[in-house]
Design a protein around this motif. Structure first.
Motif, PDB file in Angstrom:
ATOM      1  N   LYS A 235      -0.588-103.310   0.498  1.00 26.23           N
ATOM      2  CA  LYS A 235      -0.381-101.862   0.351  1.00 26.23           C
ATOM      3  C   LYS A 235       0.782-101.445   1.243  1.00 26.23           C
ATOM      4  N   THR A 236       1.705-100.695   0.647  1.00 27.07           N
ATOM      5  CA  THR A 236       2.874-100.231   1.387  1.00 27.07           C
ATOM      6  C   THR A 236       2.894 -98.709   1.421  1.00 27.07           C
ATOM      7  N   THR A 237       3.824 -98.165   2.177  1.00 28.99           N
ATOM      8  CA  THR A 237       3.974 -96.720   2.280  1.00 28.99           C
ATOM      9  C   THR A 237       5.458 -96.367   2.289  1.00 28.99           C
ATOM     10  N   THR A 238       5.757 -95.152   1.836  1.00 29.63           N
ATOM     11  CA  THR A 238       7.146 -94.683   1.869  1.00 29.63           C
ATOM     12  C   THR A 238       7.435 -93.885   3.128  1.00 29.63           C
ATOM     13  N   VAL A 239       6.379 -93.656   3.947  1.00 28.83           N
ATOM     14  CA  VAL A 239       6.536 -92.898   5.192  1.00 28.83           C
ATOM     15  C   VAL A 239       6.688 -93.894   6.341  1.00 28.83           C
ATOM     16  N   PRO A 240       7.856 -94.017   6.935  1.00 26.66           N
ATOM     17  CA  PRO A 240       8.042 -94.999   8.011  1.00 26.66           C
ATOM     18  C   PRO A 240       7.255 -94.627   9.256  1.00 26.66           C
ATOM     19  N   PHE A 241       6.802 -95.653   9.947  1.00 24.33           N
ATOM     20  CA  PHE A 241       6.079 -95.415  11.197  1.00 24.33           C
ATOM     21  C   PHE A 241       7.045 -95.005  12.295  1.00 24.33           C
ATOM     22  N   GLU A 242       6.705 -93.953  13.011  1.00 17.82           N
ATOM     23  CA  GLU A 242       7.480 -93.501  14.159  1.00 17.82           C
ATOM     24  C   GLU A 242       6.526 -93.332  15.338  1.00 17.82           C
ATOM     25  N   ARG A 243       6.750 -94.106  16.375  1.00 19.16           N
ATOM     26  CA  ARG A 243       5.866 -94.033  17.534  1.00 19.16           C
ATOM     27  C   ARG A 243       6.054 -92.690  18.254  1.00 19.16           C
ATOM     28  N   PRO A 244       4.987 -91.916  18.402  1.00 22.09           N
ATOM     29  CA  PRO A 244       5.111 -90.643  19.129  1.00 22.09           C
ATOM     30  C   PRO A 244       5.310 -90.879  20.618  1.00 22.09           C
ATOM     31  N   ILE A 245       6.296 -90.242  21.189  1.00 21.76           N
ATOM     32  CA  ILE A 245       6.584 -90.383  22.610  1.00 21.76           C
ATOM     33  C   ILE A 245       6.053 -89.158  23.351  1.00 21.76           C
ATOM     34  N   ALA A 246       5.096 -89.378  24.218  1.00 19.13           N
ATOM     35  CA  ALA A 246       4.537 -88.282  25.021  1.00 19.13           C
ATOM     36  C   ALA A 246       5.372 -88.141  26.295  1.00 19.13           C
ATOM     37  N   GLU A 247       6.138 -87.083  26.377  1.00 17.73           N
ATOM     38  CA  GLU A 247       7.001 -86.861  27.538  1.00 17.73           C
ATOM     39  C   GLU A 247       6.184 -86.342  28.717  1.00 17.73           C
ATOM     40  N   PHE A 248       6.589 -86.726  29.901  1.00 15.18           N
ATOM     41  CA  PHE A 248       5.918 -86.219  31.097  1.00 15.18           C
ATOM     42  C   PHE A 248       6.366 -84.788  31.351  1.00 15.18           C
ATOM     43  N   LYS A 249       5.405 -83.894  31.412  1.00 18.59           N
ATOM     44  CA  LYS A 249       5.689 -82.483  31.680  1.00 18.59           C
ATOM     45  C   LYS A 249       4.797 -82.022  32.825  1.00 18.59           C
ATOM     46  N   PRO A 250       5.387 -81.686  33.971  1.00 19.06           N
ATOM     47  CA  PRO A 250       4.585 -81.248  35.123  1.00 19.06           C
ATOM     48  C   PRO A 250       3.717 -80.036  34.771  1.00 19.06           C
ATOM     49  N   ILE A 251       2.464 -80.091  35.160  1.00 17.02           N
ATOM     50  CA  ILE A 251       1.513 -78.998  34.918  1.00 17.02           C
ATOM     51  C   ILE A 251       1.035 -78.469  36.263  1.00 17.02           C
ATOM     52  N   ALA A 252       1.114 -77.165  36.430  1.00 22.27           N
ATOM     53  CA  ALA A 252       0.677 -76.561  37.691  1.00 22.27           C
ATOM     54  C   ALA A 252      -0.818 -76.751  37.902  1.00 22.27           C
ATOM     55  N   ALA A 253      -1.206 -76.975  39.145  1.00 21.47           N
ATOM     56  CA  ALA A 253      -2.623 -77.140  39.472  1.00 21.47           C
ATOM     57  C   ALA A 253      -3.370 -75.830  39.235  1.00 21.47           C
ATOM     58  N   LYS A 254      -4.620 -75.973  38.825  1.00 14.20           N
ATOM     59  CA  LYS A 254      -5.428 -74.785  38.560  1.00 14.20           C
ATOM     60  C   LYS A 254      -6.900 -75.114  38.741  1.00 14.20           C
ATOM     61  N   ARG A 255      -7.617 -74.174  39.337  1.00 12.65           N
ATOM     62  CA  ARG A 255      -9.071 -74.327  39.496  1.00 12.65           C
ATOM     63  C   ARG A 255      -9.754 -73.518  38.402  1.00 12.65           C
ATOM     64  N   ILE A 256     -10.567 -74.172  37.596  1.00 11.84           N
ATOM     65  CA  ILE A 256     -11.242 -73.529  36.468  1.00 11.84           C
ATOM     66  C   ILE A 256     -12.750 -73.627  36.670  1.00 11.84           C
ATOM     67  N   VAL A 257     -13.421 -72.502  36.584  1.00 11.25           N
ATOM     68  CA  VAL A 257     -14.873 -72.462  36.734  1.00 11.25           C
ATOM     69  C   VAL A 257     -15.486 -71.952  35.433  1.00 11.25           C
ATOM     70  N   VAL A 258     -16.408 -72.701  34.865  1.00 12.55           N
ATOM     71  CA  VAL A 258     -17.117 -72.295  33.652  1.00 12.55           C
ATOM     72  C   VAL A 258     -18.586 -72.125  34.014  1.00 12.55           C
ATOM     73  N   ASP A 259     -19.071 -70.921  33.912  1.00 14.93           N
ATOM     74  CA  ASP A 259     -20.455 -70.616  34.293  1.00 14.93           C
ATOM     75  C   ASP A 259     -21.398 -70.935  33.134  1.00 14.93           C
ATOM     76  N   THR A 260     -22.417 -71.755  33.383  1.00 12.56           N
ATOM     77  CA  THR A 260     -23.432 -72.079  32.371  1.00 12.56           C
ATOM     78  C   THR A 260     -24.811 -71.846  32.982  1.00 12.56           C
ATOM     79  N   PRO A 261     -25.215 -70.588  33.124  1.00 10.71           N
ATOM     80  CA  PRO A 261     -26.476 -70.273  33.807  1.00 10.71           C
ATOM     81  C   PRO A 261     -27.716 -70.858  33.136  1.00 10.71           C
TER      82      PRO A 261
END
Length: 324
Positions: A235-261
């Protein structure tokens, strides 16, 4: 006859089958492995005697790109439906055949034995190449998947993971590099159609580019011939495989609190992103360090020893490093 009567007439062997000791040193693994290129698919063959004459087979076929593979539940639906119906067989008949072949697993990752490996390769090829995608089976899979996601929607661990995903998502929904929350996956499930599933397999799936590994008690030439005759390049395909490249993107630190009483359990999750990839010279050191600190299973890593065994602060704890 009773169990006692059957056992009384059974003649046990004086000794079990002897299995050669295999040296797991990487140099010996490399020496014992034959790698061949079969029409664009690299196949690694590592024959060795094993208990029960078992054989492990793993297949990876590269398909699509960051956009075509951006619907997580569509990808899962196609994979799940491969064992739910093929030309001339329904799900129950497929399951009975796998049992007869002493085979466990999926078409992409399965275990069988020496006697049945060639026949199993042929049958798994049928699952990959001739799925019928029965509508009733898709609805059954959709219902079970929705139920599973809904059952953990109020779970503290699930909520914590969802918030982590949201915070670190730098790619839009619909991009394979986006990490879906439970709510997004449920929405994808509800919108999924049978035409979507069939088109995804028809347009993208192929067996002409990828990797296959076979390890265990088998005849390399027989397995290679079976792969060439029944699967590779079928089985073949006409859509060529392209490896997705996940670029490094700095993310600011954050404190997240989810209340589940309504829930007594509490969950603490933390994540940090850093620049690295599979070519990083420190890759092996990072993975080994994670294994020692908290990545290994059981009760032997340092996090478990300190937080559970010594301090008694939590029943479960662990770490994980993922390098693209």
């Amino acid at each position: 006859p009773s169990a006692e009567e059957v056992l009384s007439q059974y003649k046990f062997k004086a000794e079990g089958k002897q299995v050669e000791a295999f040296d797991t040193d990487q140099a010996n693994i490399n020496k014992s492995t034959t790698i061949v290129d079969l029409g664009g698919v690299k196949v690694a063959l590592l024959p060795k005697k094993s208990s029960g004459e078992t054989v492990d087979v793993r297949l990876v076929f590269r398909t699509g790109n960051a956009k075509t593979n951006g619907n997580a539940m569509l990808n899962r639906a196609v994979t799940s439906m491969l064992t739910r119906g093929i030309e001339g067989m329904n799900r129950e008949q497929i399951e009975k055949t796998l049992t007869k072949l002493k085979t466990e697993g999926s078409p992409f990752d399965f275990t069988t034995d020496r006697e049945h490996v060639v026949e199993t390769v042929a049958f798994m090829s049928k699952l990959l190449l001739t799925p019928t995608f029965p509508k009733e089976e898709l609805e059954l899979w959709r219902s079970k998947s929705l139920t599973r996601l809904q059952s953990v929607s109020d779970d503290p661990k699930s909520k914590a993971q969802n918030e982590i995903r949201k915070h670190f998502n730098t790619y839009p929904l619909g991009d394979v590099r986006h990490s879906e929350t439970n709510e997004e996956m449920m929405e994808q499930l509800q919108k999924l159609t049978l035409d979507d599933v069939r088109a995804h397999w028809k347009d993208l799936f192929q067996t002409s580019q990828g990797y296959i590994s076979v390890v265990g008690d088998f005849d390399p030439e027989a397995v290679k011939k079976a792969l060439e005759a029944d699967l590779i390049g079928k089985k073949t395909t006409t859509v060529p495989f392209e490896r997705p490249i996940a670029e490094f993107k700095p993310i600011a630190a954050k404190r997240i609190v989810v209340d589940t009483p309504e829930k007594e359990n509490a969950v603490l999750s933390a994540r940090v992103d850093f620049a690295a990839n599979a070519d990083d010279p420190d890759l092996a050191a990072i993975q080994v360090a994670d294994w020692i600190v908290g990545g290994s299973p059981g009760l032997s890593n340092r996090l478990v020893n300190r937080i559970r065994q010594k301090e008694g602060l939590s029943y479960g704890v662990g770490s994980h490093v993922s390098i693209p």
